[in-house]
Scaffold this motif. Structure first.
Motif, mmCIF file in Angstrom:
data_model
loop_
_atom_site.group_PDB
_atom_site.id
_atom_site.type_symbol
_atom_site.label_atom_id
_atom_site.label_comp_id
_atom_site.label_asym_id
_atom_site.label_seq_id
_atom_site.Cartn_x
_atom_site.Cartn_y
_atom_site.Cartn_z
ATOM 1 N N ARG A 69 0.823 -1.206 0.000
ATOM 2 C CA ARG A 69 0.000 0.000 0.000
ATOM 3 C C ARG A 69 0.864 1.267 0.000
ATOM 4 O O ARG A 69 0.490 2.281 -0.562
ATOM 5 N N CYS A 70 2.023 1.210 0.646
ATOM 6 C CA CYS A 70 2.920 2.365 0.768
ATOM 7 C C CYS A 70 3.294 2.904 -0.613
ATOM 8 O O CYS A 70 3.660 2.142 -1.507
ATOM 9 N N GLN A 71 3.190 4.207 -0.781
ATOM 10 C CA GLN A 71 3.510 4.850 -2.054
ATOM 11 C C GLN A 71 4.778 5.702 -1.981
ATOM 12 O O GLN A 71 5.102 6.415 -2.918
ATOM 13 N N GLY A 72 5.481 5.668 -0.857
ATOM 14 C CA GLY A 72 6.730 6.389 -0.719
ATOM 15 C C GLY A 72 6.599 7.894 -0.551
ATOM 16 O O GLY A 72 7.504 8.640 -0.900
ATOM 17 N N TYR A 73 5.491 8.356 0.010
ATOM 18 C CA TYR A 73 5.320 9.792 0.246
ATOM 19 C C TYR A 73 6.283 10.314 1.314
ATOM 20 O O TYR A 73 6.549 11.501 1.380
ATOM 21 N N ALA A 74 6.766 9.443 2.172
ATOM 22 C CA ALA A 74 7.791 9.721 3.183
ATOM 23 C C ALA A 74 7.343 10.644 4.305
ATOM 24 O O ALA A 74 8.179 11.183 5.019
ATOM 25 N N GLN A 75 6.064 10.834 4.503
ATOM 26 C CA GLN A 75 5.601 11.633 5.637
ATOM 27 C C GLN A 75 6.067 11.005 6.947
ATOM 28 O O GLN A 75 6.454 11.711 7.882
ATOM 29 N N CYS A 76 6.070 9.690 7.015
ATOM 30 C CA CYS A 76 6.512 8.995 8.220
ATOM 31 C C CYS A 76 7.989 9.266 8.500
ATOM 32 O O CYS A 76 8.385 9.475 9.644
ATOM 33 N N ALA A 77 8.804 9.277 7.457
ATOM 34 C CA ALA A 77 10.235 9.518 7.625
ATOM 35 C C ALA A 77 10.517 10.937 8.104
ATOM 36 O O ALA A 77 11.480 11.167 8.841
ATOM 37 N N LEU B 18 13.496 6.371 4.308
ATOM 38 C CA LEU B 18 13.252 6.143 2.892
ATOM 39 C C LEU B 18 14.608 6.008 2.211
ATOM 40 O O LEU B 18 15.456 6.886 2.314
ATOM 41 N N HIS B 19 14.819 4.890 1.553
ATOM 42 C CA HIS B 19 16.061 4.638 0.819
ATOM 43 C C HIS B 19 15.744 4.696 -0.662
ATOM 44 O O HIS B 19 14.867 3.977 -1.134
ATOM 45 N N GLY B 20 16.440 5.547 -1.366
ATOM 46 C CA GLY B 20 16.113 5.745 -2.772
ATOM 47 C C GLY B 20 14.796 6.491 -2.862
ATOM 48 O O GLY B 20 14.447 7.270 -1.985
ATOM 49 N N GLU B 21 14.069 6.258 -3.918
ATOM 50 C CA GLU B 21 12.801 6.959 -4.101
ATOM 51 C C GLU B 21 11.600 6.218 -3.545
ATOM 52 O O GLU B 21 10.567 6.831 -3.280
ATOM 53 N N GLU B 22 11.707 4.904 -3.378
ATOM 54 C CA GLU B 22 10.517 4.154 -2.975
ATOM 55 C C GLU B 22 10.726 3.096 -1.903
ATOM 56 O O GLU B 22 9.765 2.471 -1.500
ATOM 57 N N ALA B 23 11.926 2.854 -1.440
ATOM 58 C CA ALA B 23 12.173 1.773 -0.488
ATOM 59 C C ALA B 23 12.074 2.279 0.945
ATOM 60 O O ALA B 23 12.903 3.063 1.387
ATOM 61 N N LEU B 24 11.065 1.847 1.657
ATOM 62 C CA LEU B 24 10.874 2.245 3.047
ATOM 63 C C LEU B 24 11.455 1.181 3.960
ATOM 64 O O LEU B 24 11.166 -0.006 3.815
ATOM 65 N N MET B 25 12.272 1.606 4.907
ATOM 66 C CA MET B 25 12.789 0.734 5.947
ATOM 67 C C MET B 25 12.204 1.259 7.257
ATOM 68 O O MET B 25 12.038 2.468 7.415
#
Length: 86
Positions: free
Chosen positions: A9-17, A26-33
């Motif tokens: 579901r995650c779209q990489g908006y990075a609000q959480c980061a 967020l690693h790169g443009e779309e990889a969430l750790m």
């Protein structure tokens, strides 16, 4: 406290980061750790990050009151580990 992120579901908006950088990266443009069991001192930041997720991909399971071992509020499948390349 336990965190589960639905990486499909995650779209990489990075609000959480932005809101909880010690827990979400967020690693790169779309990889969430993320750290599935963050320190107690990060609780408020994690709750804000989950609330700010535009696609509601973050589940925060909080231990129930009175020392119960059960978790309350479950919406996503259980998952462990620092996770996720998309």
């Amino acid at each position: 406290m336990k965190i589960v992120v639905d990486l499909n579901r995650c779209q990489g908006y990075a609000q959480c980061a932005f809101l909880a950088p010690r827990v979400f990266e967020l690693h790169g443009e779309e990889a969430l750790m993320y750290t599935p069991r963050p320190p107690d001192g990060q609780r408020e930041r994690v709750l804000r990050a989950a609330a700010a997720c535009p696609v509601q991909a973050i589940l925060v399971e909080d231990r129930a009151e009175a020392g119960s071992e059960e978790y309350s509020e479950s919406r996503l499948p259980d998952g462990e580990g620092r996770s996720g390349v998309r």
